[in-house]
Design an enzyme around this catalytic site. Structure first.
Site, mmCIF file in Angstrom:
data_model
loop_
_atom_site.group_PDB
_atom_site.id
_atom_site.type_symbol
_atom_site.label_atom_id
_atom_site.label_comp_id
_atom_site.label_asym_id
_atom_site.label_seq_id
_atom_site.Cartn_x
_atom_site.Cartn_y
_atom_site.Cartn_z
ATOM 1 N N LYS A 9 -7.978 -4.554 6.453
ATOM 2 C CA LYS A 9 -7.082 -4.419 7.594
ATOM 3 C C LYS A 9 -7.737 -3.832 9.101
ATOM 4 O O LYS A 9 -7.102 -3.783 9.901
ATOM 5 C CB LYS A 9 -6.149 -3.352 7.366
ATOM 6 C CG LYS A 9 -5.281 -3.656 6.172
ATOM 7 C CD LYS A 9 -4.412 -5.037 6.153
ATOM 8 C CE LYS A 9 -3.651 -5.173 5.178
ATOM 9 N NZ LYS A 9 -4.150 -5.396 4.031
ATOM 10 N N GLY A 33 6.229 -6.464 6.558
ATOM 11 C CA GLY A 33 7.163 -6.449 5.517
ATOM 12 C C GLY A 33 8.441 -6.243 6.066
ATOM 13 O O GLY A 33 9.337 -6.206 5.210
ATOM 14 N N GLU A 68 10.473 1.897 10.385
ATOM 15 C CA GLU A 68 8.809 2.805 10.259
ATOM 16 C C GLU A 68 8.721 3.259 11.482
ATOM 17 O O GLU A 68 8.112 4.424 11.375
ATOM 18 C CB GLU A 68 7.939 1.557 9.996
ATOM 19 C CG GLU A 68 7.825 0.822 8.459
ATOM 20 C CD GLU A 68 7.089 -0.232 8.451
ATOM 21 O OE1 GLU A 68 6.668 -0.255 7.020
ATOM 22 O OE2 GLU A 68 6.685 -0.762 9.183
ATOM 23 N N THR A 88 0.515 -1.195 0.052
ATOM 24 C CA THR A 88 -0.049 -0.041 -0.124
ATOM 25 C C THR A 88 0.939 1.395 -0.067
ATOM 26 O O THR A 88 0.496 2.161 -0.566
ATOM 27 C CB THR A 88 -0.737 -0.100 1.415
ATOM 28 O OG1 THR A 88 -1.697 -1.106 1.411
ATOM 29 C CG2 THR A 88 -2.068 1.151 1.039
ATOM 30 N N ASP A 101 -0.943 -3.475 8.874
ATOM 31 C CA ASP A 101 -1.392 -4.866 8.849
ATOM 32 C C ASP A 101 -2.748 -5.131 9.541
ATOM 33 O O ASP A 101 -3.642 -5.743 9.239
ATOM 34 C CB ASP A 101 -0.424 -5.958 9.427
ATOM 35 C CG ASP A 101 0.728 -5.885 8.656
ATOM 36 O OD1 ASP A 101 0.839 -5.990 7.416
ATOM 37 O OD2 ASP A 101 1.796 -5.506 9.287
#
Length: 231
Positions: free
Chosen positions: A124, A100, A106, A32, A87
């Site tokens: 999600k 990922g 992140e 995404t 997620d």
């Protein structure tokens, strides 16, 4: 339900409305987030001036391929906006991230940004976090001791915890920062804050994929359009 790839593209495109000329952007990892990068590229080609801090080598390569200017967090430690996927997203916009394998970077990038916007498709959304295995980034030294300590912490919170070492083919998966990932299947996490504190108490845990209080906005693509959710 609309095609998932179409929903991801819709969420990525919706995030463009929050990107302003001159912004310093944190750019996430995953399919995404990649949809956002691909939506951003034509804007940059048309003259929009932005600089991105990618959260993974994978995202960096895509930005370079699409000629989106990038920098490191060392040279740009304060960001205007971070855009990333998730997620799982609960009603309070608490997140599970790290599918990922980039959760540490992140989280660092998200914390460095004035604002974080999550982009996702409607699959999600969950009532309670935990169906998606929680990624836990750990140091390779003392892995078994860390594994056992995590299980003890989970037990103390009344949680069952099935831990699996993430692999890439036959070999353990190695994050961009050189660590391992344990995927922890809890089923349900009724108190994410308590679990977050417990995991941070384990010395071998580098970081975990519970993102709590970092995002106040989520753009969720549905078959009926993109919803803007606020915490």
């Amino acid at each position: 339900m609309a095609d998932i790839e179409q929903l991801k593209r819709a969420a990525g495109e919706a995030a463009l409305a929050f990107v302003e000329d001159g912004m310093l952007l944190g750019i996430g990892t995953g399919t995404t987030a990649e949809a956002f990068v691909r939506a951003l590229a034509p804007k940059v080609r048309a003259g929009m001036k932005v600089t991105g801090v990618p959260t993974s080598e994978r995202t960096l390569r895509l930005c370079q391929e699409l000629a989106i200017p990038t920098a490191t967090l060392e040279t740009m430690p304060k960001l205007d906006l971070s855009i990333d996927g998730a997620d799982e997203i609960d009603p309070q916009l608490r997140l599970i991230k790290g599918g990922g394998g980039a959760l540490l970077r992140e989280k660092i990038v998200a914390a460095a940004a004035k604002r974080m916007i999550v982009i996702a498709d409607e699959t999600k959304l969950v009532d309670t976090l935990g169906a998606f295995p929680l990624p836990i980034e750990i140091n390779g030294f003392g892995m078994i001791a860390t594994y056992l300590a995590i299980q003890e912490k989970a037990k103390g919170l009344g949680l069952t915890c099935d831990l699996t070492l993430r692999r890439s083919g036959e070999e353990p998966f190695i994050t961009d920062s050189g660590h391992l990932i344990l995927d922890a299947s809890f089923g349900r996490i009724p108190d994410p804050e308590a679990l977050s504190r417990a995991l941070h108490d384990v010395p071998g845990v580098v970081e975990h994929g519970l993102f709590l209080g970092l995002s106040k906005d989520a753009l969720v693509a549905t078959a009926n359009g993109v919803r803007h959710l606020k915490a």
